[in-house]
Scaffold this motif. Structure first.
Motif, short mmCIF file in Angstrom:
data_model
loop_
_atom_site.label_atom_id
_atom_site.label_comp_id
_atom_site.label_asym_id
_atom_site.label_seq_id
_atom_site.Cartn_x
_atom_site.Cartn_y
_atom_site.Cartn_z
N ALA A 680 0.83 -1.20 0.00
CA ALA A 680 0.00 0.00 0.00
C ALA A 680 0.87 1.25 0.00
N VAL A 681 0.31 2.35 -0.49
CA VAL A 681 0.99 3.64 -0.43
C VAL A 681 1.13 4.05 1.03
N ARG A 682 2.33 4.45 1.42
CA ARG A 682 2.58 4.86 2.81
C ARG A 682 2.53 6.37 2.94
N HIS A 683 2.09 6.84 4.09
CA HIS A 683 2.03 8.26 4.39
C HIS A 683 2.82 8.52 5.66
N GLY A 684 3.41 9.72 5.75
CA GLY A 684 4.18 10.07 6.93
C GLY A 684 4.44 11.56 6.99
N ALA A 685 5.34 11.94 7.88
CA ALA A 685 5.69 13.35 8.05
C ALA A 685 6.96 13.67 7.28
N VAL A 686 7.12 14.95 6.93
CA VAL A 686 8.31 15.39 6.20
C VAL A 686 9.58 15.04 6.97
N ALA A 687 9.50 15.06 8.27
CA ALA A 687 10.66 14.74 9.10
C ALA A 687 11.12 13.29 8.94
N GLY A 746 -4.45 24.26 -9.00
CA GLY A 746 -5.07 24.11 -10.30
C GLY A 746 -4.54 22.92 -11.08
N VAL A 747 -4.66 23.03 -12.41
CA VAL A 747 -4.26 21.93 -13.28
C VAL A 747 -2.77 21.63 -13.16
N THR A 748 -1.95 22.68 -13.11
CA THR A 748 -0.49 22.47 -13.06
C THR A 748 -0.09 21.69 -11.82
N GLY A 749 -0.60 22.08 -10.66
CA GLY A 749 -0.26 21.38 -9.43
C GLY A 749 -0.75 19.94 -9.44
N ALA A 750 -1.98 19.74 -9.94
CA ALA A 750 -2.54 18.38 -9.98
C ALA A 750 -1.73 17.48 -10.91
N VAL A 751 -1.36 18.02 -12.09
CA VAL A 751 -0.57 17.24 -13.04
C VAL A 751 0.80 16.90 -12.44
N ASP A 752 1.44 17.85 -11.79
CA ASP A 752 2.75 17.58 -11.20
C ASP A 752 2.67 16.48 -10.14
N ARG A 753 1.62 16.51 -9.31
CA ARG A 753 1.48 15.46 -8.29
C ARG A 753 1.20 14.11 -8.95
N TYR A 754 0.33 14.09 -9.93
CA TYR A 754 -0.04 12.85 -10.63
C TYR A 754 1.18 12.23 -11.33
N VAL A 755 1.93 13.06 -12.05
CA VAL A 755 3.11 12.57 -12.77
C VAL A 755 4.13 12.00 -11.79
N ALA A 756 4.41 12.74 -10.72
CA ALA A 756 5.41 12.28 -9.76
C ALA A 756 5.00 10.97 -9.10
N MET A 757 3.73 10.84 -8.75
CA MET A 757 3.26 9.62 -8.09
C MET A 757 3.40 8.41 -9.01
N THR A 758 3.13 8.59 -10.28
CA THR A 758 3.11 7.45 -11.21
C THR A 758 4.48 7.12 -11.79
N ARG A 759 5.53 7.74 -11.26
CA ARG A 759 6.90 7.32 -11.66
C ARG A 759 7.32 6.06 -10.93
N ALA A 760 6.61 5.70 -9.85
CA ALA A 760 7.02 4.57 -9.01
C ALA A 760 6.62 3.24 -9.64
N THR A 761 7.55 2.29 -9.66
CA THR A 761 7.26 0.95 -10.17
C THR A 761 7.01 -0.05 -9.05
N ALA A 762 7.32 0.32 -7.81
CA ALA A 762 7.16 -0.63 -6.70
C ALA A 762 6.51 0.02 -5.48
N GLU A 763 7.06 1.15 -5.01
CA GLU A 763 6.56 1.74 -3.77
C GLU A 763 6.44 3.25 -3.91
N LEU A 764 5.44 3.80 -3.20
CA LEU A 764 5.24 5.24 -3.14
C LEU A 764 5.04 5.65 -1.69
N VAL A 765 5.78 6.68 -1.30
CA VAL A 765 5.65 7.24 0.05
C VAL A 765 5.32 8.72 -0.10
N VAL A 766 4.28 9.18 0.62
CA VAL A 766 3.87 10.58 0.58
C VAL A 766 4.09 11.18 1.96
#
Length: 768
Positions: A680-687, A746-766
């Protein structure tokens, strides 16, 4: 005893059962024969290459044929050295019971004429990629190999015809392609030739006559398919891989180009040019992003390219008054009709600076014809300088006859203000030549011509647009007064990325401002060399005291031509990205402005394009269809293929990325993931950033990490840090998003988040 030959197969661990001799013996025998033949084939190619290189180059067609042979053999040798028996991708078994056919990166025939491998690009190999259970293409089964260190470490069998026996096969639940996706990523994209899916192979083999749009979401394989398509077309389509043109691949960033750099050489094609849109223009190396999005939008409008024609045409004005030019023979009248006729001499489309010398020569021809030299006209004996005072050359004059430092006399001496040379740096001895020389050194004529058709530097033309409001209004009348003011700037040649398409268009319209000077230098050097050769010949003739008069043979034209060798004059550096190219691949095409499209299309007059993109990944939005967008920039014949299966992005990550993009673009073409990792996608703090990255590196001996939105917390070659917009086209095992809400609105921010998230082939951490 016969020598033991080790098996090509190295199946260990949970794959050991696949190594049963009943399953692999036939393949092992065939692949061993391939391996043995490759040794001889490699030696043969190396010998033929050495022989081709020793062959005299010659000239014309002979030189071209030799260079082509060297290029072809060099490419084949590189491929043979890079691979070995692992050239083989797999085998296919025909349903009619005939012998298996083995498919390779290149074709291979043994000394007896038997086919060991069929080239993957050949029609005979197409069923290997295109066969499905619904359409087996005459195949009973297909086996694909996975190679490591030139040993088969795994293979996958697919039974394609229901009811066929499965003896000697190990059918797999997952396809070879899907299974291969679980392997770790590296800094270079892998070619997936051995595991192309049927829908992808159909795109690879599609005809290249028109523009083909490959539309697909993240992870659908559109980039690698486009690269394989380039290799395929170069090999099988004469219009693409023939004598002229070649292929250009345009990608979004330098990181992207570095990532895909190995794919085409691995497919046997190492002559393809790769460039970013900014690299297509010489000034792109120092260009900075346009700070004001309003300015970027105005310059990105295709109409700004249309403004180039009036911007240059304003510098092409035939004089409308009569000019009297004094010469030692007669006063020559230059009428408006003479100017107009000379200005019409170049063919339509001739670049401005290239046309300049042609117009000048045409004008001189007209004026020389006006003087009746056969009627007894003689020059004035005391007329020095022929119409001008020595030392009074202006800048306009020197643009025509050469500037100080130009070796126009061909004898090592630079032209100076007291030198009298014609347009080619040589003095003439006949009356017609003397008259022509008098005209071309006339201060009045040279000055008038220089003002009517000045030598143009593209950088000056564009700089004037941004600093002279009246000039911009004249060339771009659709701009409002406020928009004209917005485009003005204090530093005219501080180039931005948005300036580059306009600079490119102006350079194509004006040509190279140094070209005329280089032509004069070459002509002067050739003339001087011929004069020196004439002197040598005359000396040899004068001193020949042989009984047979051997030296008299030098009067023969053939011998004199043989002695008249080509002068070695340094040529201008060739810009290999100017084109034209026979086919262009454009990746991340949804991001290109209309003006940038014009830059690319100017390099591909055939209109043969592979256009790769995803409307949902356009940072500035993409509300049109592909057909509408491309028609607006001049591409009318468009076919579209859609890839809807994401092979890269696991279902768990895609499930979290989908609502991110759909919130901004409800109709986004989100692909369906073909695999699940159970993570599953993991979530945490910037720290937590340093701890997350460090723990992952410790747990994984291979693979890559990308931190998006913050600096990398550790110095490790497997860890990169990129802003979201620069992750396009790349992929990583682990992606860590740091404070994704800071990417924008807006669209730019949403696209940047979507593109970055879908670069992962195995794991995603936010991390937020």
């Amino acid at each position: 005893m016969p020598q033991h030959i080790p098996s090509v197969f190295d199946l260990v661990g949970d794959r050991a059962a696949k190594g049963d001799r009943r399953l692999v013996a036939a393949d092992d025998t065939h692949l061993t024969a391939v391996s043995a033949h490759l040794v001889a084939a490699t030696a043969d190619v190396r010998e033929r290459l050495a022989e081709a290189r020793r062959r005299p180059g010659g000239r014309g067609q002979a030189a071209f044929d030799r260079d082509q042979e060297v290029h072809r053999l060099s490419g084949r040798l590189r491929l043979l050295d890079r691979f070995g028996v692992d050239l083989c991708l797999g085998r296919m078994v025909p349903a009619d019971g005939s012998a298996p056919v083995y498919v390779g990166r290149l074709g291979l025939v043994d000394g007896h004429g038997s086919t060991l491998l069929v080239d993957w690009r050949s029609p005979a190999a197409e069923p290997f990629f295109a066969a499905t259970h619904a359409d087996p293409r005459g195949l009973s089964s297909r086996r694909r190999y996975r190679w490591q260190d030139r040993r088969v470490v795994d293979y996958w069998d697919e039974v394609l015809t229901l009811g066929d026996p499965t003896d000697g096969l190990v059918p797999d639940d997952d396809s070879a392609f899907v299974t291969s996706l679980a392997t770790s990523r590296s800094e270079r994209m892998r070619d997936v030739l051995g595991t192309l899916a049927a829908d992808q192979d159909a795109i690879v083999r599609a005809g290249a006559r028109d523009a083909l749009v490959v539309d697909g979401g993240p992870g659908t394989g559109k980039t690698v398919v486009a690269l394989h398509r380039a290799a395929y077309l170069l090999a099988v389509d004469p219009a693409v891989g023939g004598r002229h043109g070649g292929v250009l691949v345009v990608g979004p960033t330098e990181q992207y180009l570095a990532y895909v750099a190995d794919v085409l050489p691995g497919l046997g094609e190492d002559g393809v040019r790769l460039a970013t849109p900014t690299a297509l223009v010489p000034e792109g190396a120092g260009a900075v992003p346009e700070a004001d999005p309003r300015v970027a939008a105005l310059k990105g409008d295709a109409r700004m390219i249309d403004a180039v024609e009036p911007a240059v045409a304003l510098h092409e004005n035939p004089p409308t008054t009569t000019l009297a030019v004094s010469t030692p023979w007669a006063d020559v009248t230059v009428t408006p009709g003479d100017w107009a006729e000379a200005f019409a001499a170049p063919d339509p489309g001739t670049p401005h600076d290239d046309a300049r010398q042609e117009i000048w020569s045409a004008l001189l021809d007209l004026l020389v014809d006006k003087v009746d030299l056969d009627g007894g006209a003689v020059p004035a004996a005391d007329e020095e300088g022929w119409g001008r005072e020595p030392g009074t050359w202006s800048d306009d004059d020197l643009d025509v006859v050469g500037r100080e430092g130009d070796d126009l006399d061909g004898e090592g001496g630079p032209v100076g203000p007291d030198d009298d040379f014609d347009a080619y740096g040589t003095a003439s001895a006949d009356p017609t030549g003397d008259l022509r020389r008098a005209l071309e050194t006339s201060e009045e004529l040279v000055g008038t011509f220089g003002r009517a058709w000045p030598l143009l530097d593209p950088r000056d033309v564009v700089g004037d647009l941004w600093t002279v409001p009246a000039y911009l209004r004249r060339c771009a009348p659709w701009l409002t007064p406020d928009e004209v003011d917005l485009l003005q700037r204090d530093e005219p040649q501080r180039w931005t990325v948005a300036d580059l398409p306009i600079l490119d268009a102006v350079r194509r319209r004006t040509g190279d401002p140094e070209a005329a000077r280089r032509r004069r230098r070459r002509a002067a050097a050739r003339t001087a060399a011929r004069d020196r050769m004439d002197d040598v010949v005359e000396h040899l003739l004068a001193t020949d005291d042989s009984d047979l008069g051997v030296m008299s043979m030098l009067r023969g034209q053939d011998l004199r031509s043989a002695l008249d060798t080509e002068v070695d004059v340094p040529a201008a550096e060739v810009d290999e990205l100017v084109g034209p190219f026979s086919h262009v691949v454009v990746d991340e095409a949804q991001e290109l402005s209309d003006a940038t499209w014009r830059t690319i299309l100017a390099r591909c007059p055939s209109g043969s394009l592979t256009i790769v993109g995803d409307r949902a990944q356009a940072r500035l939005g993409f509300t049109e269809t592909w057909e509408e967008r491309l028609a607006r920039v001049g591409v009318s014949r468009v076919r579209r293929s859609q890839l809807s299966i994401s092979y890269r992005t696991p279902a768990e990550i895609m499930a979290e990325a989908t609502p991110v993009i759909r919130a901004a673009l409800p109709d986004a073409n989100v692909p369906t993931s073909v695999r699940s990792t159970g993570t599953a996608v993991r979530h945490g703090a910037v720290a937590d950033l340093a701890a997350v990255v460090t723990a992952w590196l410790a747990a994984h001996r291979t693979g890559t990490v990308c931190v998006v939105g913050a600096p990398a917390p550790v110095a490790d070659p497997r860890v990169r840090s990129l802003p979201p917009a620069r992750t396009k086209g790349l992929e990583f095992d682990l992606v860590v998003l740091v404070d994704p809400e800071s990417f924008g609105d807006g669209v730019t921010g949403a696209v940047d988040r979507y593109v970055a998230m879908t670069r992962a082939t195995a794991e995603l951490v936010v991390l937020a």
